[in-house]
Design an enzyme around this catalytic site. Sequence first.
Site, short mmCIF file in Angstrom:
data_model
loop_
_atom_site.label_atom_id
_atom_site.label_comp_id
_atom_site.label_asym_id
_atom_site.label_seq_id
_atom_site.Cartn_x
_atom_site.Cartn_y
_atom_site.Cartn_z
N ASN A 149 0.83 -1.20 0.00
CA ASN A 149 0.00 0.00 0.00
C ASN A 149 0.87 1.26 0.00
OD1 ASN A 149 -2.65 -1.03 -0.01
ND2 ASN A 149 -2.43 -1.66 2.13
N CYS A 170 -5.24 -7.26 -3.81
CA CYS A 170 -5.77 -6.99 -2.48
C CYS A 170 -6.81 -8.07 -2.17
CB CYS A 170 -6.41 -5.60 -2.44
SG CYS A 170 -7.05 -5.08 -0.83
N HIS A 171 -7.09 -8.29 -0.88
CA HIS A 171 -8.06 -9.32 -0.52
C HIS A 171 -9.35 -8.74 0.05
CE1 HIS A 171 -5.00 -9.27 2.94
NE2 HIS A 171 -5.98 -8.47 3.28
N HIS A 200 -9.89 -0.32 -2.10
CA HIS A 200 -10.40 0.08 -0.80
C HIS A 200 -11.65 0.96 -0.91
CE1 HIS A 200 -6.52 -0.81 1.69
NE2 HIS A 200 -6.96 -1.86 1.02
N TYR A 256 -11.50 7.47 4.66
CA TYR A 256 -11.44 7.82 3.24
C TYR A 256 -12.47 8.87 2.84
CZ TYR A 256 -8.92 3.34 2.90
OH TYR A 256 -8.06 2.30 3.07
#
Length: 501
Positions: A149, A170-171, A200, A256
């Site tokens: 990241n 990414c998971h 994300h 975010y």
Amino acid sequence: MSFKVTFIGAGSIGFTRGLLRDLLTVPEFRNIEVSFMDINSHNLDMVTELCQRDIKENGLNITISSTTDRREALEDAKYVFCTIRMGGLEAFATDVDIPLKYGVDQCVGDTLCAGGIMYGQRGIAEMLEICRDIRETAAPDVLLLNYSNPMAMLTWACNKYGGVRTIGLCHGVQHGHQQIAQVYGLEKSQVDIICAGINHQTWYISAKHEGKDLTAGLLEAFEQHPEYSRTEKVRIDMLRRFGYYSTESNGHLSEYVPWYRKRPSEIMDWIDLGVWINGETGGYLRVCTEGRNWFETDFPNWMKDPALEYIPEKRGEEHGSFIIEGLETGRVYRGHFNMVNNGVISNLPDDAIIEAPGYVDRNGISMPLVGDLPLGLAAVCNVSISVQRLAVEAAVHGDDKLLRQAFMMDPLVGAVCNPKEIWQMVDEMLVAGEQWLPQYSAAIAEAKERLASGDLIPTNAGNEGAARLKVKSVDEMMQDREAANKNAGESDKGKDREKVQ
């Protein structure tokens, strides 16, 4: 079948070990070459020893090549896994602590917000050096699989400026997929999903069971779930107001956007302290600190535990091994990948790194067209993309004006701070990260002069945030080794890496 796979930042015990297990579970990959590289020779030795033990116990004949020399590790590599954290925990602490002085309360700080932007400045500078070494030493058709990241920023820089074909992995999609199945009382395999957006901030724009749409009833299902109604309040509120569920955890998502962490008195209304990722102030920094300390203390016991089994039933869900399997064997794999948009999502910019469905086989990685995201979702993503673009260009060119503009455009920073506060915060963060930011040498010299002038905006230097917990000692963690091991595994997402000298 033989080819070389290199792990850069291999000194993360759980993540490296798990990825290697996933790869070596593929029958055709029992003769591949494996190279581990890390600048922390102590961690590298421990991980190599543990993984070599796993290999032996599974009856394979592979000898891991382990080195602190990156170019040596990359020589002739066809696939490169990157899991670095530039600056290690020392830099990570400044990403969390300095913004707190200005009222910016982060849970993670590794993707967006003040911490994510600065993490990107350190990471991009190093990723471009890694790309140079890959271009000069690796196989011509090399693929870089980036797990570090800030995912979108680093993948963006590698593709645009690094000259290396790069995919970000990414998971988050897998975890949210499991939650959607759970709230409906279904198995994950019974729910088919399509996610699209940016890393994300990817959205489940379609969820179906036996052809029946599940999205319409998703809000009610989450509101009534005994656990998620308590732990996923931000995600549920975003679902309520935008109509779609986000891939990202409650704590990540809360930092975010501008609405959930801007007033200290309201933060506890939106988070849960049962697990760090639900919103704890500096939660990921705490977990990484505890995980590092535990790993160094408890490693001898890891060697006494049973070896990992290289069997399909024990294979993990990380995309990396499945992508390599598809490319090498032709077996089709469907996942969600971070790649340059190029029109896949039509109302997001073409140059952005988007996360969307992809298919892999011997012909390569194909991303089908998604079309337009719903307008509200596209609006949320586009704000973050603007921050990412400014941050990437700032890092590549060492342009602190663009860096400050990225901070101003960030949703949470902009909700909490005025321009003068942002300028001073950036000065502090530049100076704190000087050893990892060679591209900003001139800007850092100027920042030092301003900070030394004494004409500063007052800050809250003692601010611990709305929901910060104490770092556990090793003695405290020893009271529950199982929990400490789980915690150490979660901390692998961060990868405690120092600057390459």
